[in-house]
Design an enzyme around this catalytic site. Structure first.
Site, PDB file in Angstrom:
ATOM      1  NE  ARG A   1      -3.567  -2.371  -0.210  1.00  0.00           N
ATOM      2  CZ  ARG A   1      -3.109  -3.398  -0.954  1.00  0.00           C
ATOM      3  NH1 ARG A   1      -2.033  -3.254  -1.719  1.00  0.00           N
ATOM      4  NH2 ARG A   1      -3.735  -4.531  -0.988  1.00  0.00           N
TER       5      ARG A   1
ATOM      6  CB  SER B   1      -8.351  -1.001   4.502  1.00  0.00           C
ATOM      7  OG  SER B   1      -8.953  -2.178   4.030  1.00  0.00           O
TER       8      SER B   1
ATOM      9  CD  GLU C   1      -5.045   0.455   2.751  1.00  0.00           C
ATOM     10  OE1 GLU C   1      -4.851  -0.570   3.428  1.00  0.00           O
ATOM     11  OE2 GLU C   1      -5.687   0.454   1.686  1.00  0.00           O
TER      12      GLU C   1
HETATM   13  C1  LIG Z   1     -15.387   0.598  -0.489  1.00  0.00           C
HETATM   14  C2  LIG Z   1     -13.885   0.673  -0.690  1.00  0.00           C
HETATM   15  C3  LIG Z   1     -13.195  -0.485  -1.002  1.00  0.00           C
HETATM   16  C4  LIG Z   1     -11.794  -0.431  -1.180  1.00  0.00           C
HETATM   17  N1  LIG Z   1     -11.135  -1.589  -1.502  1.00  0.00           N
HETATM   18  C5  LIG Z   1      -9.796  -1.556  -1.690  1.00  0.00           C
HETATM   19  C6  LIG Z   1      -9.067  -2.753  -2.014  1.00  0.00           C
HETATM   20  O1  LIG Z   1      -9.606  -3.833  -2.145  1.00  0.00           O
HETATM   21  N2  LIG Z   1      -7.725  -2.641  -2.182  1.00  0.00           N
HETATM   22  C7  LIG Z   1      -7.047  -1.457  -2.048  1.00  0.00           C
HETATM   23  O2  LIG Z   1      -5.835  -1.425  -2.217  1.00  0.00           O
HETATM   24  N3  LIG Z   1      -7.728  -0.323  -1.753  1.00  0.00           N
HETATM   25  C8  LIG Z   1      -9.055  -0.327  -1.567  1.00  0.00           C
HETATM   26  N4  LIG Z   1      -9.726   0.821  -1.256  1.00  0.00           N
HETATM   27  C9  LIG Z   1      -8.969   2.078  -1.121  1.00  0.00           C
HETATM   28  C10 LIG Z   1      -8.873   2.931  -2.415  1.00  0.00           C
HETATM   29  O3  LIG Z   1      -9.947   2.656  -3.277  1.00  0.00           O
HETATM   30  C11 LIG Z   1      -7.556   2.722  -3.149  1.00  0.00           C
HETATM   31  O4  LIG Z   1      -6.453   3.083  -2.363  1.00  0.00           O
HETATM   32  C12 LIG Z   1      -7.533   3.544  -4.458  1.00  0.00           C
HETATM   33  O5  LIG Z   1      -6.477   3.139  -5.282  1.00  0.00           O
HETATM   34  C13 LIG Z   1      -7.402   5.037  -4.204  1.00  0.00           C
HETATM   35  O6  LIG Z   1      -7.579   5.698  -5.426  1.00  0.00           O
HETATM   36  P1  LIG Z   1      -8.257   7.137  -5.524  1.00  0.00           P
HETATM   37  O7  LIG Z   1      -8.224   7.543  -6.938  1.00  0.00           O
HETATM   38  O8  LIG Z   1      -9.564   7.153  -4.848  1.00  0.00           O
HETATM   39  O9  LIG Z   1      -7.188   8.000  -4.704  1.00  0.00           O
HETATM   40  P2  LIG Z   1      -7.483   9.166  -3.662  1.00  0.00           P
HETATM   41  O10 LIG Z   1      -8.165   8.590  -2.473  1.00  0.00           O
HETATM   42  O11 LIG Z   1      -8.119  10.313  -4.322  1.00  0.00           O
HETATM   43  O12 LIG Z   1      -5.973   9.530  -3.267  1.00  0.00           O
HETATM   44  C14 LIG Z   1      -5.153   8.569  -2.642  1.00  0.00           C
HETATM   45  C15 LIG Z   1      -3.683   9.006  -2.775  1.00  0.00           C
HETATM   46  O13 LIG Z   1      -3.310   8.959  -4.160  1.00  0.00           O
HETATM   47  C16 LIG Z   1      -2.794  10.212  -4.562  1.00  0.00           C
HETATM   48  N5  LIG Z   1      -3.148  10.443  -5.976  1.00  0.00           N
HETATM   49  C17 LIG Z   1      -4.349  10.237  -6.578  1.00  0.00           C
HETATM   50  N6  LIG Z   1      -4.274  10.538  -7.890  1.00  0.00           N
HETATM   51  C18 LIG Z   1      -2.998  10.969  -8.115  1.00  0.00           C
HETATM   52  C19 LIG Z   1      -2.300  11.452  -9.268  1.00  0.00           C
HETATM   53  N7  LIG Z   1      -2.881  11.549 -10.464  1.00  0.00           N
HETATM   54  N8  LIG Z   1      -0.998  11.826  -9.116  1.00  0.00           N
HETATM   55  C20 LIG Z   1      -0.381  11.738  -7.907  1.00  0.00           C
HETATM   56  N9  LIG Z   1      -0.985  11.292  -6.792  1.00  0.00           N
HETATM   57  C21 LIG Z   1      -2.287  10.900  -6.890  1.00  0.00           C
HETATM   58  C22 LIG Z   1      -3.460  11.221  -3.641  1.00  0.00           C
HETATM   59  O14 LIG Z   1      -2.721  12.433  -3.601  1.00  0.00           O
HETATM   60  C23 LIG Z   1      -3.457  10.454  -2.333  1.00  0.00           C
HETATM   61  O15 LIG Z   1      -2.192  10.539  -1.722  1.00  0.00           O
HETATM   62  C24 LIG Z   1     -11.114   0.798  -1.053  1.00  0.00           C
HETATM   63  C25 LIG Z   1     -11.824   1.965  -0.761  1.00  0.00           C
HETATM   64  C26 LIG Z   1     -13.204   1.909  -0.582  1.00  0.00           C
HETATM   65  C27 LIG Z   1     -13.952   3.177  -0.285  1.00  0.00           C
END
Ligand SMILES: Cc1cc2nc3c(=O)[nH]c(=O)nc-3n(C[C@H](O)[C@H](O)[C@H](O)COP(=O)(O)OP(=O)(O)OC[C@H]3O[C@@H](n4cnc5c(N)ncnc54)[C@H](O)[C@@H]3O)c2cc1C
Length: 302
Positions: free
Chosen positions: A175, A224, A297
């Site tokens: 992660r 998480s 996380e």
């Molecule tokens: C219901 C639910 C289920 C989930 N299941 C999982 C799972 O099974 N496995 C898992 O690993 N995660 C899971 N997650 C967590 C999450 O979905 C992941 O970590 C996902 O990859 C985050 O992506 P995001 O675009 O929403 O990032 P954000 O939440 O918007 O940002 C997360 C981080 O990424 C950075 N970021 C985003 N875009 C960029 C970019 N273009 N350039 C630089 N930095 C960037 C942000 O600055 C921040 O630090 C879950 C979340 C939820 C709500």
């Protein structure tokens, strides 16, 4: 932070720049106050010019789908950047290679790979984030992570320089990745394996079913909250929480999901403070019972 020049710049570009913008509706928790600037670049040119003008005078936060973050209720003194629809493109580079913009939703990338009979992307059907968020977090499930499919990352630094980073130069861990915090990812290329659509489809269905059983859906959460402790494999983090904290623990409208103890939920109008109280309380109780320091996380943005 002085922003007169940015207000002027906003009038001369196609991309949208908002001031004193509510971030609450930009994230899954549905929590947070305002950001001084919210920038939605629609072109690389606007993005580059903005970064050169902004010169890191305040904070910079890059937002994806907002599924892994908890925003403070206080004013964010800086800019939140969320890439616009021009960064949402996806195409096949070769029989087994795909390139996707950073704001492409993981599920969409998974579907695209399926339609093109490329396997390796099935796990993405269960992650509600974007490519950008997945690169930063090395997101994954069911034994696969971003690190297994990334070939290279195209990014822009906060001075406006564009770079390409091959995956062998990136250290992905559980992660997290060591990609600089001063980078905005623009797109990434991926390598899968040629397969057949039916096998890929079966795998996706299997993952989705498992997710449905193990995790809650249609709730306001960041997924998480804590990472599974790496050096302690006897219990998963949800089990540690379940054994340390009563199930009905709540602070304001911040609850622990009854379906999955590591998912914290905003039931109605939870504030940042409520969620932080819950996070700190759970951390404290797990430390007391198991002498384990839980690591977050989700990312706290303030
Ligand atoms: C219901 C639910 C289920 C989930 N299941 C999982 C799972 O099974 N496995 C898992 O690993 N995660 C899971 N997650 C967590 C999450 O979905 C992941 O970590 C996902 O990859 C985050 O992506 P995001 O675009 O929403 O990032 P954000 O939440 O918007 O940002 C997360 C981080 O990424 C950075 N970021 C985003 N875009 C960029 C970019 N273009 N350039 C630089 N930095 C960037 C942000 O600055 C921040 O630090 C879950 C979340 C939820 C709500």
């Amino acid at each position: 932070m002085k922003i007169n020049d940015i207000e002027k710049f906003a009038q001369n570009i196609e991309s949208k720049i908002f001031f004193d913008y509510d971030v609450k509706h930009l994230n899954w928790f549905n929590i947070g106050g305002k950001t001084q600037i919210f920038f939605k670049p629609e072109s690389l040119k606007d993005l580059k010019e903005f970064l050169k003008l902004y010169k890191k005078r305040g904070k910079i936060f890059i937002l994806g789908a907002g599924s892994n973050i908890l925003f403070s209720d206080k004013l964010f003194e800086g800019v939140v950047i969320k890439l616009g629809k021009n960064f949402n493109k996806i195409s096949k580079l070769a029989e087994d290679k795909i390139i996707a913009g950073s704001i492409v939703i993981d599920r969409v990338l998974s579907d695209f790979a399926k339609e093109n009979a490329i396997s390796g992307f099935e796990f993405l059907s269960c992650i509600p984030g974007t490519v950008g968020g997945g690169l930063r977090m090395n997101s994954g499930c069911y034994g696969s992570e971003f690190k297994d499919i990334v070939l290279s990352v195209q990014a822009i630094d906060y001075k406006g320089n564009i770079i390409t980073i091959p995956s062998k130069k990136i250290k992905f861990n559980y992660r997290e990745s060591d990609l600089s915090n001063d980078l905005l990812f623009l797109s990434a290329s991926f390598l899968g394996k040629k397969s057949n659509i039916q096998d890929i489809s079966n795998k996706i269905q299997k993952f989705k079913k498992e997710k449905e059983i193990s995790q809650p859906s249609k709730i306001k959460t960041g997924g998480s909250t804590f990472k599974n402790p790496i050096n302690y494999t006897k219990h998963k983090v949800w089990e540690l929480i379940k054994q340390s904290v009563p199930e009905n623990t709540k602070f304001g409208d911040a609850f622990i999901s009854s379906h999955h103890a590591n998912f914290f939920v905003n039931k109605k109008e939870a504030k940042f403070h409520d969620m932080m109280m819950l996070i700190d309380y759970v951390k404290e109780q797990v430390k007391k019972k198991f002498n384990i320091n839980l690591e977050l996380e989700i990312k706290i943005i303030k």
